[in-house]
Scaffold this active site. Structure first.
Site, mmCIF file in Angstrom:
data_model
loop_
_atom_site.group_PDB
_atom_site.id
_atom_site.type_symbol
_atom_site.label_atom_id
_atom_site.label_comp_id
_atom_site.label_asym_id
_atom_site.label_seq_id
_atom_site.Cartn_x
_atom_site.Cartn_y
_atom_site.Cartn_z
ATOM 1 N N GLN A 49 0.810 -1.217 0.000
ATOM 2 C CA GLN A 49 0.000 0.000 0.000
ATOM 3 C C GLN A 49 0.848 1.274 0.000
ATOM 4 O OE1 GLN A 49 -0.259 -2.559 2.163
ATOM 5 N NE2 GLN A 49 -2.387 -3.129 2.480
ATOM 6 N N GLN B 237 -1.989 -9.959 -3.725
ATOM 7 C CA GLN B 237 -3.340 -10.310 -3.297
ATOM 8 C C GLN B 237 -4.395 -9.490 -4.018
ATOM 9 O OE1 GLN B 237 -2.684 -9.478 0.813
ATOM 10 N NE2 GLN B 237 -1.695 -11.439 1.234
ATOM 11 N N GLU C 131 -7.705 1.246 6.180
ATOM 12 C CA GLU C 131 -7.374 0.131 7.061
ATOM 13 C C GLU C 131 -7.307 0.514 8.533
ATOM 14 O OE1 GLU C 131 -4.870 -2.987 4.849
ATOM 15 O OE2 GLU C 131 -3.683 -1.148 4.785
ATOM 16 N N HIS C 132 -7.882 -0.360 9.377
ATOM 17 C CA HIS C 132 -7.628 -0.460 10.822
ATOM 18 C C HIS C 132 -8.276 0.613 11.690
ATOM 19 C CE1 HIS C 132 -4.867 -3.404 9.401
ATOM 20 N NE2 HIS C 132 -3.904 -2.560 9.085
ATOM 21 N N GLU D 75 -8.515 -3.643 5.554
ATOM 22 C CA GLU D 75 -8.409 -4.546 6.694
ATOM 23 C C GLU D 75 -9.135 -3.920 7.874
ATOM 24 O OE1 GLU D 75 -4.418 -5.671 7.611
ATOM 25 O OE2 GLU D 75 -4.241 -7.016 5.889
#
Length: 558
Positions: free
Chosen positions: A44, A88, A355-356, A377
């Site tokens: 990223q 991914q 993310e997060h 995520e």
């Protein structure tokens, strides 16, 4: 470059899942290694733009365990093929190559020449034939007399392939004399704002800028170009940057780092309520990164808040750090509600990675939004289910389209669970994605989620979207869903004079539409009204100047 421009994973087994903040743009590379290839193993916060690779391009290393979690490739040409290997997920936009080989979880292609064939989820590939609306990122260049300029590319609609296929990218050149060159050891918000208010554009040279006040971008068509990952840190509970509700602002290549005192947002685009139409000259955000924690303890309510209408985002990574400073105790050390909040209408984002954060990773309140590629995520570290729940629902959806939204499109969404810092507490997320269930123009295509790791027990992602889709967890597992696509809403109204009929219908990027009519239901066939109309994720309106007493209409999608 005749030689090598390579990036390799620096973790064991050449794992590149922490190869952040690496970029290359405006270069041609002729690899001279024995394999005749270039390798760009990144994750990223990276980009590979306006590149010409005169060979094959590999997007990961070949070691067993060389995981990769990227990435972004745009306006680039690869003479050979591109091989993602263990990547991914990946977004490719307006590229051209000889071929593409492979897919792992979620690969999205928008406006790419020679894109791979796709039948989601086998392989997990999404292809949008043309890019609906884009202006390529401004870039520095030097003319034959060694004078510096910044080229601002023209706005393109329904584009396919690179912008420089037939020669230099069409656009407007601005001499360097019209830019203020800021330096972190010299400048602050006051000096930068003085330059911006005088009508100058801005180049932020590499370094960290500590800001007791916000940088204010108030003039239309202003360019703010960060070099070398220029980093803005608010120090007085202020946003690092505020963009006014004006046409054509372009902000590119900046890390927005959360300060130790909470800001309401690190980057704010437009006022709290906006009614201005910027469709002719959109506001553009390119290669925008934000970070809450990691380098030092940081906090903010949101990373990026978009209130303005007609904004284009092109490669955004909005990260609440999962390691580094503030990670002990992590849940209270780096608090942040959301990565992105969108309140404006007609906002388009190509490549959104969030993310997060501790509530919704992305909260979308505006209408006619569209997203092409999403990677997220969930937070690593909820200390308990009670700490990460709301209104009787376990967890927060990563991608949340608010209940008031009537129109929204999203393509290629991946949401992942890595519950590794929960202190052994079992936590679950009921929905990876949530959208209004009664809105016929809210459509989501090609979704997936992955349970990567966690404490086991009852820790799961229960559903992909709105209570549907398979459960993943408490051990590793993946789940896929094709689409959430309700029947669209059609409108037939007369114009102000009452002489013409206006037929309106929602469209999507990967469809073409044909309006047809009959003057009587007993007619044996339908007649075409005009030609095919390309979808672009907005409401299409066609005017019929008929004089028939009555007429019946239908729309066919291809």
């Amino acid at each position: 470059i005749n030689g090598l421009l390579d990036a390799h994973g620096f973790l064991p087994n050449h794992n590149c899942t922490q190869n952040f903040w690496m970029s290359a743009e405006n270069l041609a590379v002729f690899p001279t290694n024995s394999g005749g290839y270039s390798q760009w193993a990144v994750s990223q916060g990276t980009w590979f733009r306006r590149m010409h690779v005169k060979a094959n391009l590999f997007l990961a290393d070949f070691d067993n365990g060389a995981y990769a979690s990227g990435g972004f490739l745009a306006d680039s040409s690869v003479d050979g093929s591109v091989y993602p290997i263990s990547q991914q997920q990946w977004l490719s936009r307006n590229d051209t190559w000889s071929g593409w080989g492979g897919a792992v979880w979620n690969m999205v292609f928008v406006g790419v020449s020679n894109a791979p064939s796709h039948t989601w989820p086998s392989p997990p590939i999404t292809v949008i034939t043309n890019t609906p609306l884009i202006r390529e990122k401004p870039y520095l260049y030097v003319d034959s007399n060694t004078n510096y300029f910044v080229l601002v590319p023209d706005l393109r609609t329904n584009s396919l392939g690179i912008s420089w296929a037939s020669g230099p990218t069409p656009g407007t050149s601005i001499p360097i004399s019209q830019f203020y060159l800021a330096r972190p050891e010299v400048d602050n918000a006051a000096s930068i704002n003085a330059a911006l208010s005088s009508g100058l554009n801005l180049i932020l040279t590499p370094g960290i800028y500590h800001l007791t006040n916000s940088i204010l971008v108030t003039q239309p068509d202003t360019i703010v170009l960060g070099l070398g990952y220029a980093t803005l840190v608010p120090t007085n509970r202020n946003p690092a940057m505020v963009i006014s509700d004006v046409d054509g602002v372009k902000v590119a290549g900046i890390i927005f780092d959360a300060g130790t005192a909470a800001s309401p947002s690190l980057l704010t685009v437009g006022p709290a309520t906006s009614y201005v139409d910027h469709s002719a000259d959109p506001i553009c955000l390119y290669d925008i990164c934000s970070r809450v924690g990691g380098q030092f303890v940081g906090t903010t309510t949101n990373c990026v808040t978009i209130n303005a209408n007609n904004v284009i985002g092109d490669n955004l990574w909005l990260w609440r750090a999962d390691h580094g400073a503030g990670s002990t105790p992590y849940w209270t050390g780096n608090p942040s509600d959301s990565g992105l909040v969108v309140n404006g209408n007609n906002v388009t984002i190509y490549g959104l990675l969030v993310e997060h954060h501790q509530k919704y990773q992305t909260l979308w309140n505006g209408n006619w939004g569209r997203v092409y590629f999403y990677q997220s995520e969930l937070p690593y570290d909820p200390p308990s289910q009670a700490a990460w729940s709301h209104d009787g629902v376990n967890g927060y959806a990563s991608y949340k389209v608010a209940g008031s939204v009537t129109s929204h499109q999203a393509y290629g969404l991946g949401v992942y669970a890595v519950f590794i810092n929960t202190g052994g507490a079992y936590v679950s997320c009921y929905n990876a994605i949530e959208t209004p269930t009664g809105a016929p123009q809210v459509n989501v295509h090609d979704m997936m989620d992955v349970y990567i790791s966690g404490p086991g027990g009852s820790s799961v992602i229960n559903h992909i979207i709105n209570g549907t889709g398979s459960t993943v967890g408490p051990s590793f597992g993946t789940a896929y869903a094709n689409y959430l696509w309700s029947n669209p809403t059609f409108y037939a109204t007369s114009d102000v004079r009452g002489t013409n009929v206006l037929i309106s219908f929602p469209s999507e990027s990967w469809h073409a539409y044909q309006l047809q009519y009959k003057n009587a239901l007993t007619d044996s066939s339908w007649s075409n009204l005009g030609g095919l109309v390309g979808g672009n994720d907005v409401l299409q309106t066609i005017t019929d100047t008929n004089t028939a007493a009555k007429r019946f209409y239908r729309v066919k999608a291809y």
